[in-house]
Design a protein around this motif. Sequence first.
Motif, mmCIF file in Angstrom:
data_model
loop_
_atom_site.group_PDB
_atom_site.id
_atom_site.type_symbol
_atom_site.label_atom_id
_atom_site.label_comp_id
_atom_site.label_asym_id
_atom_site.label_seq_id
_atom_site.Cartn_x
_atom_site.Cartn_y
_atom_site.Cartn_z
ATOM 1 N N MET A 40 -7.767 -1.593 14.701
ATOM 2 C CA MET A 40 -7.200 -1.194 13.407
ATOM 3 C C MET A 40 -7.732 -2.072 12.278
ATOM 4 S SD MET A 40 -3.172 -0.374 14.135
ATOM 5 C CE MET A 40 -2.802 -0.359 12.383
ATOM 6 N N ALA A 41 -7.954 -3.347 12.587
ATOM 7 C CA ALA A 41 -8.406 -4.301 11.574
ATOM 8 C C ALA A 41 -9.931 -4.446 11.538
ATOM 9 C CB ALA A 41 -7.778 -5.668 11.849
ATOM 10 N N ASP A 42 -10.634 -3.691 12.338
ATOM 11 C CA ASP A 42 -12.097 -3.774 12.402
ATOM 12 C C ASP A 42 -12.706 -3.306 11.074
ATOM 13 O OD1 ASP A 42 -14.818 -3.592 12.946
ATOM 14 O OD2 ASP A 42 -14.553 -2.551 14.856
ATOM 15 N N PRO A 43 -13.544 -4.126 10.443
ATOM 16 C CA PRO A 43 -14.186 -3.696 9.190
ATOM 17 C C PRO A 43 -14.961 -2.392 9.327
ATOM 18 C CG PRO A 43 -14.488 -6.052 9.510
ATOM 19 C CD PRO A 43 -13.885 -5.522 10.781
ATOM 20 N N ALA A 44 -15.511 -2.125 10.513
ATOM 21 C CA ALA A 44 -16.254 -0.876 10.714
ATOM 22 C C ALA A 44 -15.323 0.332 10.618
ATOM 23 C CB ALA A 44 -16.962 -0.890 12.074
ATOM 24 N N VAL A 45 -14.082 0.172 11.065
ATOM 25 C CA VAL A 45 -13.098 1.255 10.960
ATOM 26 C C VAL A 45 -12.730 1.478 9.495
ATOM 27 C CG1 VAL A 45 -10.738 1.941 11.524
ATOM 28 C CG2 VAL A 45 -12.205 0.964 13.295
ATOM 29 N N ALA A 63 -8.538 3.816 15.861
ATOM 30 C CA ALA A 63 -8.305 2.845 16.921
ATOM 31 C C ALA A 63 -7.820 3.542 18.194
ATOM 32 C CB ALA A 63 -7.290 1.798 16.459
ATOM 33 N N ALA A 64 -6.934 4.529 18.047
ATOM 34 C CA ALA A 64 -6.478 5.297 19.205
ATOM 35 C C ALA A 64 -7.626 6.110 19.804
ATOM 36 C CB ALA A 64 -5.324 6.213 18.798
ATOM 37 N N PHE A 65 -8.471 6.653 18.954
ATOM 38 C CA PHE A 65 -9.645 7.408 19.387
ATOM 39 C C PHE A 65 -10.561 6.549 20.244
ATOM 40 C CE2 PHE A 65 -14.087 8.623 17.917
ATOM 41 C CZ PHE A 65 -14.238 9.672 18.827
ATOM 42 N N ARG A 66 -10.692 5.287 19.899
ATOM 43 C CA ARG A 66 -11.531 4.378 20.679
ATOM 44 C C ARG A 66 -11.001 4.169 22.089
ATOM 45 N NH1 ARG A 66 -13.476 -0.628 16.704
ATOM 46 N NH2 ARG A 66 -14.882 0.609 15.372
ATOM 47 N N GLN A 67 -9.732 4.487 22.300
ATOM 48 C CA GLN A 67 -9.156 4.412 23.645
ATOM 49 C C GLN A 67 -8.934 5.801 24.239
ATOM 50 O OE1 GLN A 67 -6.143 1.413 24.504
ATOM 51 N NE2 GLN A 67 -6.439 0.482 22.482
ATOM 52 N N GLY A 68 -9.574 6.811 23.630
ATOM 53 C CA GLY A 68 -9.519 8.163 24.183
ATOM 54 C C GLY A 68 -8.224 8.896 23.954
ATOM 55 N N LYS A 69 -7.476 8.500 22.898
ATOM 56 C CA LYS A 69 -6.154 9.090 22.683
ATOM 57 C C LYS A 69 -5.965 9.608 21.262
ATOM 58 C CE LYS A 69 -4.037 8.319 26.690
ATOM 59 N NZ LYS A 69 -3.377 9.395 27.493
ATOM 60 N N GLY A 129 -0.170 5.986 -0.152
ATOM 61 C CA GLY A 129 -0.219 4.561 0.135
ATOM 62 C C GLY A 129 -0.423 4.180 1.584
ATOM 63 N N ARG A 130 -0.013 5.047 2.522
ATOM 64 C CA ARG A 130 -0.140 4.714 3.944
ATOM 65 C C ARG A 130 -1.235 5.526 4.644
ATOM 66 N NH1 ARG A 130 0.983 0.186 5.416
ATOM 67 N NH2 ARG A 130 1.109 0.949 7.564
ATOM 68 N N ALA A 131 -1.932 6.354 3.912
ATOM 69 C CA ALA A 131 -2.908 7.250 4.542
ATOM 70 C C ALA A 131 -4.071 6.486 5.162
ATOM 71 C CB ALA A 131 -3.425 8.267 3.525
ATOM 72 N N ALA A 132 -4.618 5.488 4.471
ATOM 73 C CA ALA A 132 -5.764 4.752 4.997
ATOM 74 C C ALA A 132 -5.385 3.964 6.246
ATOM 75 C CB ALA A 132 -6.328 3.825 3.923
ATOM 76 N N ALA A 133 -4.206 3.339 6.243
ATOM 77 C CA ALA A 133 -3.759 2.590 7.415
ATOM 78 C C ALA A 133 -3.563 3.525 8.612
ATOM 79 C CB ALA A 133 -2.472 1.843 7.102
ATOM 80 N N ALA A 134 -2.968 4.695 8.363
ATOM 81 C CA ALA A 134 -2.767 5.662 9.437
ATOM 82 C C ALA A 134 -4.096 6.187 9.963
ATOM 83 C CB ALA A 134 -1.892 6.815 8.951
ATOM 84 N N ALA A 135 -5.046 6.414 9.058
ATOM 85 C CA ALA A 135 -6.376 6.873 9.472
ATOM 86 C C ALA A 135 -7.043 5.825 10.342
ATOM 87 C CB ALA A 135 -7.223 7.178 8.243
ATOM 88 N N ALA A 136 -6.957 4.549 9.945
ATOM 89 C CA ALA A 136 -7.541 3.473 10.745
ATOM 90 C C ALA A 136 -6.889 3.400 12.117
ATOM 91 C CB ALA A 136 -7.396 2.144 10.009
ATOM 92 N N ALA A 137 -5.568 3.566 12.159
ATOM 93 C CA ALA A 137 -4.863 3.538 13.438
ATOM 94 C C ALA A 137 -5.306 4.699 14.331
ATOM 95 C CB ALA A 137 -3.356 3.598 13.200
ATOM 96 N N SER A 138 -5.541 5.863 13.734
ATOM 97 C CA SER A 138 -5.964 7.016 14.537
ATOM 98 C C SER A 138 -7.358 6.797 15.126
ATOM 99 C CB SER A 138 -5.938 8.297 13.700
ATOM 100 O OG SER A 138 -7.016 8.356 12.776
#
Length: 278
Positions: free
Chosen positions: A190-195, A146-152, A135-144
């Motif tokens: 995290m909320a970006d449709p592209a993500v 988002a972190a990648f977009r900031q080099g982290k 249930g939380r895998a997609a949200a966590a993937a999106a967050a990761s």
Amino acid sequence: MCYNSPPMTFRPFALVLLAVATVVACSESKKEEPPPPPVAELAMQETIALEGTPGSTPPLTDATEPAPAPVEGLDGAPGPSPAYGPVSAPVYVFILTDFQCPVCRRMVEPMKYLARRYPTEVRLVVKQNALVSHGRAAAAAAASIAAFRQGKYGAYSDRLFSNPGGLDDDGLVTNGQALGLDAERFKKDMADPAVAAQVKYENALANKLELSSTPGFIINGTKQMGWGSYMGMKSAVDKELARAKQIAGVAPDRVAYEATKQSGPNGELIANALFPKK
């Protein structure tokens, strides 16, 4: 293929060896620096102990693998992926992972150690196979991403795997703030449709490639589902490295692509699905 395993003790000696392995990897937009020397070899029991300590060594520094062309018929859209290791590496290891998969936690440190043992020969590329049953895998993937977009990505991924209970919305944001990420940009990404489209696409791609369980690996076209051990992964890499050395007549940064194309009857499909066009 996700299953729990008992925690293992990580010997301080192994931590010291790996802690000195903080390295700098350049993205493809910059000239690559000379790779670091390989870290010291660990005993088998020490590599096994790594499985119980996700996030215990410095994170791998982010590089970027450009998005491949979309595979026709798959939902979503591909996007750039976190990577580590030189683009000229003769062996590419694609990792299909899920932050809610307990087995995926086991491979975090062994795969970091593999990258540090093969600093010129192996490039890791991470894809998010967020299982719909988690249930939380997609949200966590999106967050990761988002972190990648900031080099982290590397640092953020380590935090999530070391704290699997912190995948709620607040926990995902708090983990980003702990790394000094721009919180507003992070939430927006995290909320970006592209993500969301990338997360959906990478799950669909995993299913297309018959790697529906996590973790999954593709090593120069050779597929592996589930985690066995560091020694098993090392053996697979050594086998593919020997095969890649037989590839002739292509640029160094296309050796892994050609080896993947030649990996079997579905090699060309796999290569075109994973590697960017050049």
